[in-house]
Design a protein around this motif. Structure first.
Motif, PDB file in Angstrom:
ATOM      1  N   GLY A 312      11.726  -0.039   1.741  1.00 26.58           N
ATOM      2  CA  GLY A 312      11.692  -0.887   0.697  1.00 26.58           C
ATOM      3  C   GLY A 312      10.766  -1.970   0.670  1.00 26.58           C
ATOM      4  O   GLY A 312      10.824  -3.045   0.438  1.00 26.58           O
ATOM      5  N   ILE A 313       9.442  -1.611   0.965  1.00 27.32           N
ATOM      6  CA  ILE A 313       8.274  -2.499   0.883  1.00 27.32           C
ATOM      7  C   ILE A 313       7.484  -2.254  -0.389  1.00 27.32           C
ATOM      8  O   ILE A 313       7.127  -0.794  -0.413  1.00 27.32           O
ATOM      9  CB  ILE A 313       7.469  -2.159   2.149  1.00 27.32           C
ATOM     10  N   ASN A 314       7.105  -3.182  -1.045  1.00 30.31           N
ATOM     11  CA  ASN A 314       6.359  -2.897  -2.218  1.00 30.31           C
ATOM     12  C   ASN A 314       5.164  -3.633  -2.214  1.00 30.31           C
ATOM     13  O   ASN A 314       4.839  -4.544  -1.400  1.00 30.31           O
ATOM     14  CB  ASN A 314       7.436  -3.702  -3.505  1.00 30.31           C
ATOM     15  N   GLY A 315       4.310  -3.099  -3.124  1.00 34.26           N
ATOM     16  CA  GLY A 315       2.855  -3.779  -3.204  1.00 34.26           C
ATOM     17  C   GLY A 315       1.760  -3.406  -2.083  1.00 34.26           C
ATOM     18  O   GLY A 315       1.042  -4.272  -1.853  1.00 34.26           O
ATOM     19  N   LEU A 316       2.095  -2.538  -1.107  1.00 33.16           N
ATOM     20  CA  LEU A 316       1.369  -2.054  -0.136  1.00 33.16           C
ATOM     21  C   LEU A 316      -0.018  -1.395  -0.729  1.00 33.16           C
ATOM     22  O   LEU A 316       0.054  -0.452  -1.625  1.00 33.16           O
ATOM     23  CB  LEU A 316       1.978  -1.250   0.717  1.00 33.16           C
ATOM     24  N   HIS A 317      -1.087  -1.678  -0.065  1.00 35.39           N
ATOM     25  CA  HIS A 317      -2.271  -1.040  -0.758  1.00 35.39           C
ATOM     26  C   HIS A 317      -2.370   0.389  -0.423  1.00 35.39           C
ATOM     27  O   HIS A 317      -2.121   0.726   0.570  1.00 35.39           O
ATOM     28  CB  HIS A 317      -3.769  -1.955   0.273  1.00 35.39           C
ATOM     29  N   PRO A 318      -2.900   1.119  -1.432  1.00 33.78           N
ATOM     30  CA  PRO A 318      -3.184   2.839  -1.207  1.00 33.78           C
ATOM     31  C   PRO A 318      -3.557   3.151   0.145  1.00 33.78           C
ATOM     32  O   PRO A 318      -3.101   3.839   0.874  1.00 33.78           O
ATOM     33  CB  PRO A 318      -3.829   3.163  -2.487  1.00 33.78           C
ATOM     34  N   GLU A 319      -4.500   2.478   0.479  1.00 31.04           N
ATOM     35  CA  GLU A 319      -5.295   2.750   1.936  1.00 31.04           C
ATOM     36  C   GLU A 319      -4.390   2.576   2.992  1.00 31.04           C
ATOM     37  O   GLU A 319      -4.456   3.461   3.995  1.00 31.04           O
ATOM     38  CB  GLU A 319      -6.555   1.903   1.997  1.00 31.04           C
ATOM     39  N   LEU A 320      -3.809   1.363   2.953  1.00 30.64           N
ATOM     40  CA  LEU A 320      -2.757   1.221   4.017  1.00 30.64           C
ATOM     41  C   LEU A 320      -1.503   2.161   4.098  1.00 30.64           C
ATOM     42  O   LEU A 320      -0.950   2.632   5.121  1.00 30.64           O
ATOM     43  CB  LEU A 320      -1.968  -0.196   3.792  1.00 30.64           C
ATOM     44  N   ILE A 321      -1.133   2.573   2.703  1.00 30.54           N
ATOM     45  CA  ILE A 321       0.140   3.649   2.734  1.00 30.54           C
ATOM     46  C   ILE A 321      -0.672   4.863   3.432  1.00 30.54           C
ATOM     47  O   ILE A 321       0.196   5.713   3.970  1.00 30.54           O
ATOM     48  CB  ILE A 321       0.282   3.976   1.225  1.00 30.54           C
ATOM     49  N   ARG A 322      -1.874   5.385   3.237  1.00 29.99           N
ATOM     50  CA  ARG A 322      -2.443   6.458   3.783  1.00 29.99           C
ATOM     51  C   ARG A 322      -2.585   6.323   5.155  1.00 29.99           C
ATOM     52  O   ARG A 322      -2.060   7.414   6.114  1.00 29.99           O
ATOM     53  CB  ARG A 322      -3.737   6.827   3.205  1.00 29.99           C
ATOM     54  N   MET A 323      -2.767   5.167   5.640  1.00 28.12           N
ATOM     55  CA  MET A 323      -2.897   4.979   7.346  1.00 28.12           C
ATOM     56  C   MET A 323      -1.403   5.285   7.846  1.00 28.12           C
ATOM     57  O   MET A 323      -1.255   5.747   9.043  1.00 28.12           O
ATOM     58  CB  MET A 323      -3.215   3.672   7.531  1.00 28.12           C
ATOM     59  N   VAL A 324      -0.328   4.681   7.097  1.00 24.44           N
ATOM     60  CA  VAL A 324       0.977   4.605   7.502  1.00 24.44           C
ATOM     61  C   VAL A 324       1.366   6.363   7.574  1.00 24.44           C
ATOM     62  O   VAL A 324       2.111   6.793   8.578  1.00 24.44           O
ATOM     63  CB  VAL A 324       2.040   4.227   6.588  1.00 24.44           C
ATOM     64  N   GLY A 325       0.778   7.195   6.768  1.00 21.80           N
ATOM     65  CA  GLY A 325       1.082   8.470   6.610  1.00 21.80           C
ATOM     66  C   GLY A 325       0.339   9.255   8.028  1.00 21.80           C
ATOM     67  O   GLY A 325       1.178  10.095   8.625  1.00 21.80           O
ATOM     68  N   ARG A 326      -0.760   8.679   8.288  1.00 19.62           N
ATOM     69  CA  ARG A 326      -1.397   9.228   9.405  1.00 19.62           C
ATOM     70  C   ARG A 326      -0.789   9.023  10.616  1.00 19.62           C
ATOM     71  O   ARG A 326      -1.142   9.551  11.767  1.00 19.62           O
ATOM     72  CB  ARG A 326      -2.980   8.691   9.265  1.00 19.62           C
ATOM     73  N   MET A 327       0.106   7.800  10.623  1.00 17.60           N
ATOM     74  CA  MET A 327       0.725   7.576  12.051  1.00 17.60           C
ATOM     75  C   MET A 327       1.639   8.660  12.238  1.00 17.60           C
ATOM     76  O   MET A 327       2.155   8.628  13.415  1.00 17.60           O
ATOM     77  CB  MET A 327       1.733   6.388  11.622  1.00 17.60           C
ATOM     78  N   ARG A 328       1.964   9.357  11.491  1.00 13.75           N
ATOM     79  CA  ARG A 328       3.272  10.652  11.707  1.00 13.75           C
ATOM     80  C   ARG A 328       2.427  11.796  12.633  1.00 13.75           C
ATOM     81  O   ARG A 328       3.022  12.430  13.358  1.00 13.75           O
ATOM     82  CB  ARG A 328       3.301  11.533  10.200  1.00 13.75           C
ATOM     83  N   TYR A 329       0.976  11.624  12.660  1.00  7.93           N
ATOM     84  CA  TYR A 329       0.389  12.723  13.680  1.00  7.93           C
ATOM     85  C   TYR A 329      -0.365  11.799  14.697  1.00  7.93           C
ATOM     86  O   TYR A 329      -1.388  12.221  15.388  1.00  7.93           O
ATOM     87  CB  TYR A 329      -0.594  13.158  12.826  1.00  7.93           C
ATOM     88  N   ARG A 330       0.113  10.578  15.150  1.00  6.62           N
ATOM     89  CA  ARG A 330      -0.304  10.055  16.329  1.00  6.62           C
ATOM     90  C   ARG A 330       0.693   9.535  17.099  1.00  6.62           C
ATOM     91  O   ARG A 330       1.957   9.527  16.665  1.00  6.62           O
ATOM     92  CB  ARG A 330      -0.886   8.445  15.659  1.00  6.62           C
ATOM     93  N   SER A 331       0.452   9.498  18.268  1.00 10.11           N
ATOM     94  CA  SER A 331       1.449   9.120  19.306  1.00 10.11           C
ATOM     95  C   SER A 331       0.948   8.093  20.409  1.00 10.11           C
ATOM     96  O   SER A 331      -0.128   7.948  20.554  1.00 10.11           O
ATOM     97  CB  SER A 331       2.045  10.320  20.216  1.00 10.11           C
ATOM     98  N   SER A 332       2.002   7.491  21.013  1.00 10.72           N
ATOM     99  CA  SER A 332       1.622   6.427  22.198  1.00 10.72           C
ATOM    100  C   SER A 332       2.651   6.760  23.444  1.00 10.72           C
ATOM    101  O   SER A 332       3.815   6.539  23.212  1.00 10.72           O
ATOM    102  CB  SER A 332       1.812   4.904  21.728  1.00 10.72           C
ATOM    103  N   TYR A 333       1.952   6.990  24.291  1.00 16.41           N
ATOM    104  CA  TYR A 333       2.911   7.648  25.306  1.00 16.41           C
ATOM    105  C   TYR A 333       3.719   8.631  25.378  1.00 16.41           C
ATOM    106  O   TYR A 333       5.158   8.394  25.624  1.00 16.41           O
ATOM    107  CB  TYR A 333       3.437   6.391  26.265  1.00 16.41           C
ATOM    108  N   GLY A 334       3.549   9.422  24.301  1.00 13.69           N
ATOM    109  CA  GLY A 334       4.365  10.410  23.872  1.00 13.69           C
ATOM    110  C   GLY A 334       5.387  10.051  22.686  1.00 13.69           C
ATOM    111  O   GLY A 334       6.197  10.921  22.349  1.00 13.69           O
TER     112      GLY A 334
END
Length: 521
Positions: A312-334
């Motif tokens: 339910g987050i609105n008004g997020l910049h498209p580049e930040l949305i793309r970075m949020v999607g890239r989080m799916r392929y990142r991990s921290s200590y597993g």
């Protein structure tokens, strides 16, 4: 005939006569008119002279009245100024009189002070003489006491100071303990309630991320086709994807190894397309890998959009949305970074609602708090500072930017959201099963904890328990008192904070036990 002649003659005589008479009459008429005009002009001039005299007299009267009025006003102003001057002179005279009286009082007081000072000097001389006598008596008494006790005065002072210091330190630690206990009783109850409610209302998965992917195949013949003639196909795949492809004796499986989950996913999907299509050669490999990269980028954007919609987050910049999607392929200590960020966002929303803060801003800050782990550039900056810079670049709210930058204490916290983000990040990362540690580093950390506590005198045994989240220190009761055990626990916890790196918090418990044993025979 005679009548006609007489008529003509009469006519000839009458015409000149009429003309002369007419001219005479006309001149007389003009002269009368001229005389009348002159009389009229004289009358007008006389009237004008009379009017001017009257006007002149009126103006003179007005000027005189104005002069008299101005003179009266001027005299009034002069009188007012004279009155003010007289009042000021009177005030000055009064002040002068008061100053003179004060000077007289001061002179009188100075004479009194001089008398008092002389008396004090005489008394001081007497006191000094008495002090000298007392000092002589004191020295003689001290010498007698030293002779009797066998201790010098300096040794006795040092012993007394050491005793007082220990007593003061013990009392201070006891007071600190009482204050801490009281604060815990008043503040910890509600804080625990909020944290427990937040954790209980969020169901999450355990850590499953790793650095390898398994590509399953139907039979081992496909391995040869993937390797290709003289290994050209597998080399083309590794060059196009940046992933190491391991083809070994593992039945019906090919291992894809690499630290970048995005590249591993591209390699896996590309191999799946190539095996399904059946055409495997370097040109086809490059074409399929390029298409797969494009598909993954679109999928990353879709994941980011779906995440912000779910939260339910609105008004997020498209580049930040793309970075949020890239989080799916990142991990921290597993722990998957996107799952961790979603979890922190939900934690923050729950805590903000309990504390009456802005839920939307808290959820936004929780989702973006680890955005600095996504970019590959600026590796010299901490991820919190890098994430704050990105949030400021894309015009995020100042409280969100501060919460991102301060969640690891790199900058000072300036809003109420910052400690909430920090607490929720610790909750998400420190819960059991959230993250995976390498066994060697885990054992090393436990040993360092125990060795740090063993370095203190009087410590008998140390035990790191609860996966390194609690350190129990057993001390010798003959060497360490109850008050000293409080000091020891504080010292050990301070050293752990300054010298070691660890997730969450570590509880230090100092145990002092006295056993009395007797045997009945």
């Amino acid at each position: 005939m005679d009548i006609l002649l007489y008529s003509i003659i009469g006519l000839l005589i009458g015409i000149p006569t009429g003309v002369v008479i007419g001219r005479y009459l006309l001149r007389k008429l003009f002269k009368d008119q001229e005389i009348a005009a002159q009389n009229k002009v004289k009358k007008i001039l006389k009237d004008a002279e009379n009017d001017s005299e009257i006007l002149k007299k009126n103006k003179l009267l007005e000027a005189k009245e104005r002069f008299l009025q101005m003179k009266a006003e001027h005299e009034q102003q002069i009188n007012e100024k004279n009155n003010n001057i007289n009042q000021r002179e009177n005030g000055v005279k009064q002040k002068e009189q008061s100053l003179n009286s004060r000077l007289e009082n001061m002179n009188r007081k100075e004479s009194e002070i001089d008398n008092v000072r002389k008396n004090l000097e005489r008394q001081t001389e007497i006191v000094v003489k008495k002090q000298d006598e007392v000092e002589v008596l004191k020295n003689s008494h001290v010498q007698q006491l030293e002779t009797i006790a066998g201790l010098s005065a300096d040794d006795a002072k040092n012993q007394l100071i050491d005793t007082l210091r220990e007593e003061a330190r013990s009392k201070a630690m006891m007071q600190i303990k009482d204050i801490v206990d009281e604060a815990k009783l008043t503040a910890s109850k509600e804080a625990k309630k909020i944290v427990i409610q937040t954790i209980q209302r969020t169901a999450t998965e355990s850590a499953i991320e790793n650095t390898v992917s398994i590509f399953n195949i139907e039979n081992d013949e496909i391995k040869g086709r993937i390797i290709g003639r003289e290994g050209r196909n597998i080399r083309a795949l590794e060059a196009a994807t940046g992933i190491e492809i391991i083809v070994d004796d593992t039945p019906e499986a090919i291992i894809l190894s690499g630290f970048d989950p995005v590249r591993r996913e591209i390699a896996r999907l590309a191999m799946h397309r190539l095996v399904t299509d059946g055409r495997i050669h370097p040109a086809r490999i490059e074409e399929v890998v390029a298409k797969t990269k494009k598909q993954i980028e679109e999928e990353i954007v879709e994941i980011g959009e779906r995440t912000v919609i779910d939260l339910g987050i609105n008004g997020l910049h498209p580049e930040l949305i793309r970075m949020v999607g890239r989080m799916r392929y990142r991990s921290s200590y597993g722990q998957n970074l996107l799952q961790h960020s979603r979890e922190v966002a939900n934690f923050c929303a729950t805590m903000a609602a309990e504390l009456g803060l802005n839920v939307k801003l808290a959820k936004r800050a929780g989702l973006l708090h680890d955005i600095g782990k996504v970019p590959d550039d600026n590796p010299e900056l901490p991820h919190a500072i890098l994430g704050m810079n990105l949030a400021e670049k894309y015009k995020e709210h100042p409280e969100v930017c501060n919460a991102i930058g301060a969640h690891h204490d790199e900058i000072e916290m300036t809003s109420m959201l910052s400690p909430i983000i920090q607490a929720c990040d610790a909750i998400s990362g420190a819960r059991p099963g959230a993250r995976r540690e390498v066994v060697e580093s885990y054992i090393k950390r436990l040993k360092e904890l125990e060795e740090l506590a063993m370095s203190y005198p009087g410590v008998e045994k140390t035990f790191a328990i609860q996966a390194g989240r609690e350190l129990r220190v057993v001390v010798e009761s003959e060497k360490i008192s109850d008050a000293q055990s409080e000091v020891l626990a504080a010292d050990i916890s301070n050293r752990i904070q300054t010298e070691m790196t660890y997730p969450g918090q570590i509880k230090v418990t100092v145990i002092r036990e006295t056993r009395s044993v007797a045997f009945a025979k």
